[in-house]
Scaffold this motif. Structure first.
Motif, PDB file in Angstrom:
ATOM      1  N   ALA A  30       9.213   8.194 -11.408  1.00  0.00           N
ATOM      2  CA  ALA A  30       7.865   8.029 -10.863  1.00  0.00           C
ATOM      3  C   ALA A  30       7.912   7.749  -9.368  1.00  0.00           C
ATOM      4  CB  ALA A  30       7.143   6.896 -11.592  1.00  0.00           C
ATOM      5  N   PHE A  31       8.824   6.864  -8.954  1.00  0.00           N
ATOM      6  CA  PHE A  31       8.904   6.530  -7.538  1.00  0.00           C
ATOM      7  C   PHE A  31       9.433   7.702  -6.723  1.00  0.00           C
ATOM      8  CE2 PHE A  31       9.348   1.853  -8.931  1.00  0.00           C
ATOM      9  CZ  PHE A  31       7.969   1.729  -9.031  1.00  0.00           C
ATOM     10  N   ALA A  32      10.328   8.496  -7.296  1.00  0.00           N
ATOM     11  CA  ALA A  32      10.842   9.672  -6.593  1.00  0.00           C
ATOM     12  C   ALA A  32       9.711  10.683  -6.354  1.00  0.00           C
ATOM     13  CB  ALA A  32      11.980  10.312  -7.388  1.00  0.00           C
ATOM     14  N   VAL A  33       8.902  10.929  -7.373  1.00  0.00           N
ATOM     15  CA  VAL A  33       7.782  11.869  -7.225  1.00  0.00           C
ATOM     16  C   VAL A  33       6.770  11.318  -6.216  1.00  0.00           C
ATOM     17  CG1 VAL A  33       5.807  12.954  -8.388  1.00  0.00           C
ATOM     18  CG2 VAL A  33       8.036  12.893  -9.522  1.00  0.00           C
ATOM     19  N   ALA A  34       6.453  10.024  -6.325  1.00  0.00           N
ATOM     20  CA  ALA A  34       5.467   9.418  -5.422  1.00  0.00           C
ATOM     21  C   ALA A  34       5.918   9.492  -3.963  1.00  0.00           C
ATOM     22  CB  ALA A  34       5.213   7.969  -5.822  1.00  0.00           C
ATOM     23  N   GLU A  35       7.191   9.217  -3.731  1.00  0.00           N
ATOM     24  CA  GLU A  35       7.733   9.241  -2.369  1.00  0.00           C
ATOM     25  C   GLU A  35       7.654  10.654  -1.776  1.00  0.00           C
ATOM     26  OE1 GLU A  35       9.127   7.961   1.137  1.00  0.00           O
ATOM     27  OE2 GLU A  35       8.661   6.629  -0.521  1.00  0.00           O
ATOM     28  N   ARG A  36       7.965  11.632  -2.602  1.00  0.00           N
ATOM     29  CA  ARG A  36       7.994  13.025  -2.148  1.00  0.00           C
ATOM     30  C   ARG A  36       6.593  13.626  -2.026  1.00  0.00           C
ATOM     31  NH1 ARG A  36      10.787  14.876  -6.254  1.00  0.00           N
ATOM     32  NH2 ARG A  36       9.045  15.790  -7.343  1.00  0.00           N
ATOM     33  N   GLU A  37       5.694  13.304  -2.969  1.00  0.00           N
ATOM     34  CA  GLU A  37       4.420  14.022  -3.073  1.00  0.00           C
ATOM     35  C   GLU A  37       3.177  13.256  -2.638  1.00  0.00           C
ATOM     36  OE1 GLU A  37       4.296  17.148  -3.659  1.00  0.00           O
ATOM     37  OE2 GLU A  37       6.333  17.472  -4.347  1.00  0.00           O
ATOM     38  N   ARG A  38       3.254  11.934  -2.574  1.00  0.00           N
ATOM     39  CA  ARG A  38       2.094  11.114  -2.187  1.00  0.00           C
ATOM     40  C   ARG A  38       0.821  11.514  -2.950  1.00  0.00           C
ATOM     41  NH1 ARG A  38       4.231   7.046   1.225  1.00  0.00           N
ATOM     42  NH2 ARG A  38       6.062   7.993   2.131  1.00  0.00           N
ATOM     43  N   GLN A  40       1.459  -0.953  -9.909  1.00  0.00           N
ATOM     44  CA  GLN A  40       1.355  -1.889  -8.792  1.00  0.00           C
ATOM     45  C   GLN A  40       1.947  -1.300  -7.510  1.00  0.00           C
ATOM     46  OE1 GLN A  40       2.973  -5.592 -10.147  1.00  0.00           O
ATOM     47  NE2 GLN A  40       1.187  -6.713  -9.433  1.00  0.00           N
ATOM     48  N   ARG A  41       3.123  -0.694  -7.644  1.00  0.00           N
ATOM     49  CA  ARG A  41       3.785  -0.139  -6.461  1.00  0.00           C
ATOM     50  C   ARG A  41       3.070   1.113  -5.942  1.00  0.00           C
ATOM     51  NH1 ARG A  41      10.049   1.516  -5.763  1.00  0.00           N
ATOM     52  NH2 ARG A  41       9.790   2.549  -3.771  1.00  0.00           N
ATOM     53  N   LEU A  42       2.578   1.962  -6.857  1.00  0.00           N
ATOM     54  CA  LEU A  42       1.856   3.160  -6.428  1.00  0.00           C
ATOM     55  C   LEU A  42       0.612   2.783  -5.631  1.00  0.00           C
ATOM     56  CD1 LEU A  42       2.061   5.473  -9.581  1.00  0.00           C
ATOM     57  CD2 LEU A  42       3.340   5.693  -7.439  1.00  0.00           C
ATOM     58  N   VAL A  43      -0.106   1.776  -6.110  1.00  0.00           N
ATOM     59  CA  VAL A  43      -1.315   1.323  -5.420  1.00  0.00           C
ATOM     60  C   VAL A  43      -0.957   0.703  -4.069  1.00  0.00           C
ATOM     61  CG1 VAL A  43      -3.241  -0.317  -5.507  1.00  0.00           C
ATOM     62  CG2 VAL A  43      -2.655   1.025  -7.539  1.00  0.00           C
ATOM     63  N   ALA A  44       0.013  -0.208  -4.075  1.00  0.00           N
ATOM     64  CA  ALA A  44       0.355  -0.954  -2.857  1.00  0.00           C
ATOM     65  C   ALA A  44       1.060  -0.106  -1.805  1.00  0.00           C
ATOM     66  CB  ALA A  44       1.239  -2.151  -3.221  1.00  0.00           C
ATOM     67  N   ASP A  45       2.036   0.700  -2.214  1.00  0.00           N
ATOM     68  CA  ASP A  45       2.861   1.427  -1.249  1.00  0.00           C
ATOM     69  C   ASP A  45       2.340   2.812  -0.880  1.00  0.00           C
ATOM     70  OD1 ASP A  45       4.442  -0.795  -1.526  1.00  0.00           O
ATOM     71  OD2 ASP A  45       6.180   0.250  -2.354  1.00  0.00           O
ATOM     72  N   TYR A  46       1.604   3.452  -1.796  1.00  0.00           N
ATOM     73  CA  TYR A  46       1.195   4.834  -1.553  1.00  0.00           C
ATOM     74  C   TYR A  46      -0.320   5.025  -1.532  1.00  0.00           C
ATOM     75  CZ  TYR A  46       6.098   5.427  -2.675  1.00  0.00           C
ATOM     76  OH  TYR A  46       7.465   5.317  -2.693  1.00  0.00           O
ATOM     77  N   GLY A  47      -1.072   3.977  -1.873  1.00  0.00           N
ATOM     78  CA  GLY A  47      -2.528   4.103  -1.922  1.00  0.00           C
ATOM     79  C   GLY A  47      -3.007   5.013  -3.037  1.00  0.00           C
ATOM     80  N   THR A  48      -2.172   5.177  -4.050  1.00  0.00           N
ATOM     81  CA  THR A  48      -2.490   6.047  -5.177  1.00  0.00           C
ATOM     82  C   THR A  48      -3.415   5.326  -6.145  1.00  0.00           C
ATOM     83  OG1 THR A  48      -0.312   7.092  -4.989  1.00  0.00           O
ATOM     84  CG2 THR A  48      -1.461   7.377  -7.084  1.00  0.00           C
TER      85      THR A  48
END
Length: 152
Positions: free
Chosen positions: A44-52, A73-81
């Motif tokens: 999940a974090f790999a996809v989020a980092e690459r694709e936002r 929690q991390r998607l919301v905080a770090d990527y604004g997802t």
């Protein structure tokens, strides 16, 4: 008739491959751009980092355990997802929903997913909360009116 949602960038975090593929088809039908799928926290974090992605549909209980809330929690905080939980075990959703907009209980149908994605899209684009779709449990932080600021 299929309601178009637009080119919303969506990530799927689901460890049941058949369900992930079904979600991808439903999202594609309404014009979403599915930017990746993952079955665990690392993926999940790999996809989020690459694709936002703008939106992530996240199962609560994944291959690596009860990691969905940490992912949210991390998607919301770090990527604004924006995050929507998918779960067969609603009691596993943490209090406060880890920043997620809400949850859909499994099993669900295509209409529910389409309605939830439309709800999430409205929130992402306008920061407004419309009427919650049927079978969608809205996060408490979205239903609580903001505290009024008292003058000093």
């Amino acid at each position: 008739m299929v309601q178009e949602i637009g080119d919303l960038r969506v990530m799927i975090v689901e460890d049941q491959a058949i369900l992930a593929m079904e979600l991808e088809l439903v999202l594609g039908d309404i014009g979403c751009d599915v930017v990746g799928s993952a079955m665990d926290r690392a993926g999940a974090f790999a996809v989020a980092e690459r694709e936002r992605p703008a939106l992530a549909l996240v199962d609560v209980n994944l291959l690596d355990g009860l990691t969905g809330p940490q992912i949210a929690q991390r998607l919301v905080a770090d990527y604004g997802t924006a995050v929507v939980f998918l779960t067969a075990n609603p009691e596993q959703i943490p209090e406060g929903f880890a920043g997620a907009l809400g949850a859909v209980c499994k099993p669900f149908d295509a209409q529910t997913i389409k309605a939830v994605v439309a709800f999430a899209r409205q929130f992402i684009l306008h920061r407004t909360v419309g009427e919650a779709p049927r079978r969608f449990r809205l996060a408490p932080w979205l239903t609580t009116p903001p505290a009024s600021i008292a003058p000093h």
